[in-house]
Design a protein around this motif. Sequence first.
Motif, short mmCIF file in Angstrom:
data_model
loop_
_atom_site.label_atom_id
_atom_site.label_comp_id
_atom_site.label_asym_id
_atom_site.label_seq_id
_atom_site.Cartn_x
_atom_site.Cartn_y
_atom_site.Cartn_z
N TRP A 11 39.61 51.85 29.98
CA TRP A 11 39.14 50.46 30.03
C TRP A 11 39.64 49.75 31.28
CZ3 TRP A 11 42.12 45.98 30.13
CH2 TRP A 11 43.49 46.14 29.91
N LEU A 12 40.84 50.14 31.76
CA LEU A 12 41.36 49.55 32.99
C LEU A 12 41.45 50.65 34.03
CD1 LEU A 12 42.37 47.00 34.34
CD2 LEU A 12 44.69 47.60 33.62
N SER A 13 40.52 50.64 34.96
CA SER A 13 40.46 51.68 35.99
C SER A 13 39.61 51.18 37.14
CB SER A 13 39.86 52.99 35.42
OG SER A 13 38.53 52.79 34.98
N GLY A 14 39.60 51.95 38.22
CA GLY A 14 38.82 51.56 39.39
C GLY A 14 39.51 50.50 40.21
N VAL A 15 38.74 49.59 40.79
CA VAL A 15 39.26 48.56 41.69
C VAL A 15 39.35 47.24 40.94
CG1 VAL A 15 38.90 47.33 43.86
CG2 VAL A 15 38.27 49.75 43.67
N ASP A 43 29.93 41.23 43.14
CA ASP A 43 28.85 41.81 43.95
C ASP A 43 29.34 43.04 44.71
OD1 ASP A 43 27.21 39.80 43.05
OD2 ASP A 43 27.28 38.61 44.90
N GLY A 44 30.64 43.08 45.02
CA GLY A 44 31.20 44.24 45.70
C GLY A 44 31.41 45.44 44.81
N GLY A 228 34.68 47.99 50.52
CA GLY A 228 35.41 49.10 51.09
C GLY A 228 36.28 49.81 50.07
N TYR A 229 36.99 49.04 49.26
CA TYR A 229 37.85 49.67 48.26
C TYR A 229 37.05 50.34 47.15
CZ TYR A 229 42.09 48.17 50.47
OH TYR A 229 43.12 48.04 51.36
N VAL A 230 35.91 49.75 46.80
CA VAL A 230 35.05 50.40 45.82
C VAL A 230 34.52 51.72 46.38
CG1 VAL A 230 32.85 50.22 44.58
CG2 VAL A 230 34.46 48.29 44.59
#
Length: 316
Positions: A11-15, A43-44, A228-230
């Motif tokens: 549930w808590l992951s990614g950017v 939007d990013g 960029g981080y995504v």
Amino acid sequence: MNFPTPNGRKWLSGVVPPVCTPLTPDREVDVPSLLRLVDHLVDGGVDGLFVLGSSSEAAFLTDGQRRLVVESVAAHVGGRLPLLAGVIDMTTPRVLDHVAQVTAAGADAVVATAPFYARTHPTEIALHFRRIAAASPVPVVAYDIPSAVHTKLPADLVLELAAEGVLAALKDSSGDLGGFRAVVTGARTHPGITGFSVLTGSELIVDAALALGADGAVPGLANVDPHGYVRVDRLCRAGDWDRARAEQERLCALFGLVGVGDPARMSGSSSGLGAFKAALHLRGVIDCPATAEPQVPLSADEVERVGKHLAAAGLL
């Protein structure tokens, strides 16, 4: 948590950017700019939002301003993404007051450091987090930031509290890669731990952290360049390590903007947070680059240098 988790992710992951708090020239929360910033991040492609953290200047905000931030963002996001809210304060009773405020305002999880002002023992830190978890109706995320609270969260204590169900996640801004790896490994192998998320707070080693098995990142620079981080996150998950490394190196160069401030007249906080806000202002996301007092504003020449970093990164 009932949020989308593509490809079986936690549930808590990614950017999960630590959202800056735009201010008006008279240092009140600029809600329209805050909501534009949230839209810029969504939007990013970010996977969650963390308000009232270090990049949010939470330590400089009044309790009323803190609540306004959470209420505004929660209403605007409307449950589309997990909304984490910092409850950072010196003592357990004060943190518990913040827990009640931010959860009533709509936070989906709370983020707490070890207590500070007086140096604390691991036994006291454990009691602190257990009291928070007992009082909180939402998951508790530990924030390891010894540069601010003068205490490093021991890996074995984090894992113990994760196994008890006290902690749902860790944001590690300690700079201790060995300790970070110990938590990542322990979260994966400990028989009593399930669903515990481990995220790096570093802007500079997101690809390395994901290679170690981290679940995601909470980089302040993602306010400026969420796309960029995504991209780094998605490329790593796809196993495209060469392209991920190239994108991470572009972001490392962009991170140089935090050093534009003259150390003879300002702190690293004034320089770094001032640069983030100057960049957001130059990109047209927020109306005013003001930072909270007593931080020192960037000069016109320093803001110009921020613009050069943005241009070099292809953001202007």
